[in-house]
Design a protein around this motif. Structure first.
Motif, PDB file in Angstrom:
ATOM      1  N   LEU A 156       0.719  -1.332  -0.232  1.00 26.05           N
ATOM      2  CA  LEU A 156       0.012  -0.143  -0.159  1.00 26.05           C
ATOM      3  C   LEU A 156       0.940   1.181   0.008  1.00 26.05           C
ATOM      4  O   LEU A 156       0.379   2.517  -0.216  1.00 26.05           O
ATOM      5  N   LEU A 157       2.140   1.154   0.298  1.00 26.83           N
ATOM      6  CA  LEU A 157       2.713   2.341   0.419  1.00 26.83           C
ATOM      7  C   LEU A 157       2.956   3.071  -0.904  1.00 26.83           C
ATOM      8  O   LEU A 157       2.798   4.568  -0.995  1.00 26.83           O
ATOM      9  N   PRO A 158       3.418   2.411  -2.099  1.00 23.08           N
ATOM     10  CA  PRO A 158       3.564   3.397  -3.296  1.00 23.08           C
ATOM     11  C   PRO A 158       1.974   3.929  -3.785  1.00 23.08           C
ATOM     12  O   PRO A 158       1.896   5.086  -4.126  1.00 23.08           O
ATOM     13  N   LEU A 159       0.604   3.542  -3.522  1.00 24.93           N
ATOM     14  CA  LEU A 159      -0.531   3.731  -3.484  1.00 24.93           C
ATOM     15  C   LEU A 159      -0.574   5.056  -2.509  1.00 24.93           C
ATOM     16  O   LEU A 159      -1.270   6.122  -3.090  1.00 24.93           O
ATOM     17  N   SER A 160      -0.247   5.054  -1.560  1.00 23.40           N
ATOM     18  CA  SER A 160      -0.407   6.132  -0.519  1.00 23.40           C
ATOM     19  C   SER A 160       0.555   7.665  -1.018  1.00 23.40           C
ATOM     20  O   SER A 160       0.010   8.560  -1.074  1.00 23.40           O
ATOM     21  N   LEU A 161       1.907   7.262  -1.575  1.00 23.00           N
ATOM     22  CA  LEU A 161       2.694   8.082  -2.067  1.00 23.00           C
ATOM     23  C   LEU A 161       1.910   8.781  -3.433  1.00 23.00           C
ATOM     24  O   LEU A 161       1.782  10.012  -3.586  1.00 23.00           O
ATOM     25  N   TRP A 162       1.391   7.904  -4.150  1.00 28.33           N
ATOM     26  CA  TRP A 162       0.477   8.290  -5.404  1.00 28.33           C
ATOM     27  C   TRP A 162      -0.529   9.315  -5.084  1.00 28.33           C
ATOM     28  O   TRP A 162      -0.753  10.368  -5.588  1.00 28.33           O
ATOM     29  N   LEU A 181      -8.218   7.130   2.289  1.00 29.01           N
ATOM     30  CA  LEU A 181      -8.209   5.421   2.339  1.00 29.01           C
ATOM     31  C   LEU A 181      -7.047   4.966   2.313  1.00 29.01           C
ATOM     32  O   LEU A 181      -6.986   3.793   2.941  1.00 29.01           O
ATOM     33  N   THR A 182      -6.076   5.401   1.497  1.00 30.78           N
ATOM     34  CA  THR A 182      -4.816   4.576   1.485  1.00 30.78           C
ATOM     35  C   THR A 182      -4.137   4.760   2.764  1.00 30.78           C
ATOM     36  O   THR A 182      -3.380   3.873   3.221  1.00 30.78           O
ATOM     37  N   TYR A 183      -3.974   6.050   3.356  1.00 32.84           N
ATOM     38  CA  TYR A 183      -3.274   6.156   4.400  1.00 32.84           C
ATOM     39  C   TYR A 183      -4.018   5.349   5.730  1.00 32.84           C
ATOM     40  O   TYR A 183      -3.113   4.678   6.612  1.00 32.84           O
ATOM     41  N   ALA A 184      -5.285   5.386   5.816  1.00 36.83           N
ATOM     42  CA  ALA A 184      -6.209   4.420   6.679  1.00 36.83           C
ATOM     43  C   ALA A 184      -5.742   2.908   6.574  1.00 36.83           C
ATOM     44  O   ALA A 184      -5.476   2.304   7.603  1.00 36.83           O
ATOM     45  N   ALA A 185      -5.579   2.513   5.265  1.00 36.64           N
ATOM     46  CA  ALA A 185      -5.347   1.257   5.018  1.00 36.64           C
ATOM     47  C   ALA A 185      -4.109   0.897   5.594  1.00 36.64           C
ATOM     48  O   ALA A 185      -4.080  -0.459   6.027  1.00 36.64           O
TER      49      ALA A 185
END
Length: 331
Positions: A156-162, A181-185
């Protein structure tokens, strides 16, 4: 939809097959560090689902049948995903664990491809996605440690950065929601990864805000911006940070049902057991040479530089990073 029409995207997913292939074989990797625990986690989670509790605090059968508040302090995301796959695909517990790792590897490729494509191009995104999936520690997390929670968080880290990048350069309700959503995930996937990643994400956000301000007209430090009461253009800086910051705060709020009990009730947990004896962190710092040691092992971390566990960065990743740095410097 543009992503789904990209041959580079599908190639990135297809290239994960070599990382996934061992998981498609019959049998289960019981000797991996947490492989047994992953099965137990899904088993207990499924029992609570049968009782109508989607996010349980309690593992009813542990501690000799007395129960144990495991999920009060252990992020439930990966176990939730594993239980969902177990129930919807009618898998065995072992295959549900393996399916969870397959999904996380695919998410890793997808997320890194999106992140890099957003600021470079599809060719770079393809290389980055493959490099991320096949990073030695990433594969070690699957096949040696069987760290289901950490592997989902890494995916999930790249999705959060994106999402944060999108929120800075294209602020709006959608990008704020994606950031949240990405940070919560991540918080719901791994407590430790969230703790380590948050400062990095904060620095990345500041870096993006500075880049956005530098591209403004007039530039941040131009003569026009140095007029009285305009330097350092604080209002503009706040505006650029508002959308991603709102997304991050909303992300914490979404995960608060887990974060708050884990923090407020930690006084009831014997935390000393995590820091003493074998778990004393002073004995587990990585030596610099270990980052370049090509040996592979299946043991556990031990004091000293001779761990039977690999901490290598990977020759391919080091070479790619060096080339990228050289190209950036020449530009």
């Amino acid at each position: 939809m543009k992503t789904l029409r990209s041959a580079s995207f599908w190639t990135a997913l297809l290239l994960t097959i070599f990382a996934i292939a061992p998981l498609l074989r019959p049998g289960y990797f019981w000797a991996a560090h947490d492989a047994r625990h992953d099965v137990y986690f899904i088993l207990q989670y499924n029992i609570t689902w049968n009782e109508g509790v989607l996010f349980p605090r309690w593992s009813p059968d542990w501690a000799f049948g007395y129960g144990y508040p495991f999920f009060n302090i252990y992020a439930p995301g990966a176990t939730f995903l594993g239980t969902l796959l177990y129930r919807t695909l009618h898998l065995s517990l072992e295959n549900a664990v393996k399916a969870t790792f397959i999904v996380t590897l695919l998410i890793s490729a997808w997320g890194m491809w999106l992140f890099v494509r957003d600021w470079l191009d599809e060719r770079a995104a393809l290389v980055a996605a493959a490099a991320y999936v096949y990073a030695p520690y990433h594969l070690l997390d699957v096949y040696v440690r069987a760290a289901m929670a950490e592997n989902l968080a890494l995916a999930l880290l790249p999705l959060s950065l994106w999402a944060v990048r999108r929120a800075v350069f294209r602020p709006g309700p959608l990008t704020i929601a994606l950031t949240a959503l990405t940070y919560a995930a991540i918080h719901l996937s791994s407590n430790l990864v969230a703790l380590l990643f948050t400062p990095v994400l904060g620095l990345y956000l500041l870096f993006l805000a500075c880049r956005r301000l530098a591209s403004e007209k007039p530039p941040l430090f131009s003569s026009a911006s140095l007029r009285p009461f305009s330097f350092p253009r604080g209002k503009l800086c706040v505006r650029r940070l508002l959308a991603p910051a709102a997304g991050l705060v909303l992300g914490v709020a979404l995960a608060a049902f887990f974060i708050l009990p884990a923090l407020l009730e930690s006084k009831f947990v014997n935390r000393e057991q995590w820091y003493g004896g074998y778990y004393d962190f002073h004995d587990h710092f990585v030596y610099f040479a270990q980052l370049f040691d090509p040996r592979w092992g299946f043991g556990i971390s031990t004091p000293g530089p001779n761990d039977p566990l690999s901490y290598q960065l990977g020759l391919a990743l080091v070479v790619l990073a060096a080339l990228a740095g050289w190209v950036w410097w020449k530009r």
